[in-house]
Scaffold this active site. Structure first.
Site, short mmCIF file in Angstrom:
data_model
loop_
_atom_site.label_atom_id
_atom_site.label_comp_id
_atom_site.label_asym_id
_atom_site.label_seq_id
_atom_site.Cartn_x
_atom_site.Cartn_y
_atom_site.Cartn_z
CB CYS A 57 -1.05 -0.04 1.36
SG CYS A 57 -2.02 -1.32 1.31
NE ARG A 84 9.74 -13.74 16.36
CZ ARG A 84 8.71 -13.46 15.83
NH1 ARG A 84 8.03 -13.21 14.96
NH2 ARG A 84 7.72 -13.95 17.06
#
Length: 468
Positions: A57, A84
């Site tokens: 966007c 992670r």
């Protein structure tokens, strides 16, 4: 082409495979990792591009210079995901889903090497792709879709190399309108060629006319009710003009703003269920219908419209991130659902804010609903307060019941986010009469005594009460 002959087999841990490394896919992977450690769940994610977890966007604002650096649009890098314990494989495209065998075939984009990866659970988050018209010249150098950061970088590079300053935008939806403004900000002469009668087909034409006037006020040439027939190229093969049946519009660069389609070729080839708009069909848990261990989310799925009760394709980052959270929770053994949407969206052209939620008039007719409309003009603040600006609010309500069906707002500062009031009312199933009693915040710097949305609700309530 090299193909690994060995099919790898999961060990004692379950393996979650994610196809697509942007909002829905990596939100799902990250949420699953929060709920289950690497010792319990192995997560492998494939992304064919150079970037992950980015804001599509924001691309028009990067192209237009309002966002100065590309990396500001990246929420989390591949390295951060890997830290992670998510095995994120960039520049790797999944070519096939073997549902019966529980595996996917992936190709390294740079080397061409292919291999199979098995899964216990699968997430499909392949997004959407820009609609590229099937016409001569559509693939010529200088013709750009804008969907990924790679697309945005390619366009910026093209603008830096191009000597001419003429741009044509094909289509006048959200991307078309935002890219037209971005190109104006870069000093280009911009023409927008639009098939519809007014820009922003997500609005009713009477509200789209307000957008049209604002775009012309920016110096953008608007060509409505015109279908592009071909893109003309020069001796060097690059774009030189865009042609309709009636005229040619010179162009040094062309931007496609026609819209997007769900990227579901993989799913279709795998025999997974698709809806009328080409998006994957899921249940409330975002599980692909009929498949216990496959989920899908983001721009590649269709979602339930809570107002009309029908499935729609609404590609928005807000939905994609929510889908990812829900999918990750369910894939990790938890439970969460996504009930549907009311179709809320906002955009802008320079200082003109454009917002809508719920149904347009043609949506209501298509759904077989009888309705009334109310359109009002009001101000963003108390009329005597400095900086007050005007806005137009259009409201649709169901005849007889008075149920709110939709709201469209076009105006200056303070107009766009007022649509959130209507979005909540739609989600709650409120009537326009009930809306008139909403206890909204008031002070002269923020609103008139009667907020514009409530003024529209009062007028709609009176229309509902009129005899048919």
């Amino acid at each position: 082409m090299n193909m690994s002959a060995t099919r790898d087999v999961p060990g004692e841990r379950e393996r979650l495979v994610v196809i697509g490394g942007d909002a829905a896919g990596m939100s799902a992977a990250s949420q699953a990792r929060r709920l289950k450690s690497a010792g319990e769940l192995e997560i492998v994610a494939f992304e064919r591009g150079h970037f992950t977890s980015f804001s599509a966007c924001g691309i028009p604002y990067w192209v237009g210079g309002e966002v100065p650096e590309r990396d500001r649009l990246i929420a989390r890098t591949a390295e951060e995901h890997r830290a992670r314990d998510i095995d994120l494989r960039m520049r790797t495209e999944v070519m096939e889903i073997d549902v019966a065998g529980g595996r996917v075939r992936a190709r390294d984009v740079d080397s061409g090497a292919e291999s199979w990866t098995s899964y216990d659970k699968l997430v499909i988050a392949t997004g959407a792709r820009p609609i590229r018209p099937d016409m001569p010249g559509a693939d010529a150098p200088g013709v750009h879709g804008v969907q990924t950061l790679d697309d945005g970088q390619a366009l910026i590079d093209r603008l830096a190399r191009t000597r001419g300053r003429r741009a044509v935008v094909i289509g006048a939806g959200y991307i078309g309108v935002e890219m037209a403004e971005a190109l104006i900000n870069r000093g280009y002469e911009v023409t927008v060629v639009n098939r519809g009668s007014e820009p922003m087909s997500t609005l009713d034409p009477d509200m789209g006319r307000l957008v049209h006037e604002a775009m012309e006020g920016l110096g953008i040439t608007m060509v409505d009710d015109a279908a592009v027939t071909k893109i003309l190229t020069g001796d060097d093969g690059a774009v030189r003009a865009v042609a309709t049946e009636d005229a040619e519009y010179p162009a040094d660069v062309v931007v496609l703003g026609i819209g997007v389609r769900p990227e579901t070729d993989l799913a279709r080839a795998a025999g997974l269920p698709l809806g009328d708009h080409g998006g994957l069909l899921t249940d409330l848990a975002m599980r692909v219908r009929g498949h216990e261990n496959i989920w899908a989310g983001g721009d590649c799925v269709e979602v339930l419209d809570l107002v009309s009760g029908r499935e729609r394709h609404i590609p928005l980052g807000t939905h994609a991130n929510k889908h990812g959270q829900i999918i990750g929770t369910n894939a990790a053994g938890g439970y969460a659902t996504f009930p549907g949407v009311v179709g809320t969206a906002v955009s802008k052209v320079c200082d003109l804010e454009i917002a809508r939620t719920g149904l347009r008039e043609k949506d209501a007719r298509r759904a077989g609903l009888q309705y009334v409309t109310a359109t009002i003009e009001s101000t963003s603040r108390a009329g005597y307060y400095p900086g007050t600006s005007f806005m137009t609010v259009k409201m649709l309500a169901e005849r007889r019941t008075g149920r709110l069906l939709g709201v469209q707002i076009v105006g200056r500062e303070g107009a766009g986010k007022r649509v959130d009031i209507a979005a909540v009312a739609l989600t709650a199933g409120m009537t326009v009469e009930q809306m008139t009693s909403l206890d909204l915040g008031y002070a002269p710097p923020f609103s008139p005594v009667w907020d514009p949305v409530l003024v529209a609700a009062r007028k709609a309530a009176k229309a509902v009460q009129q005899p048919t």
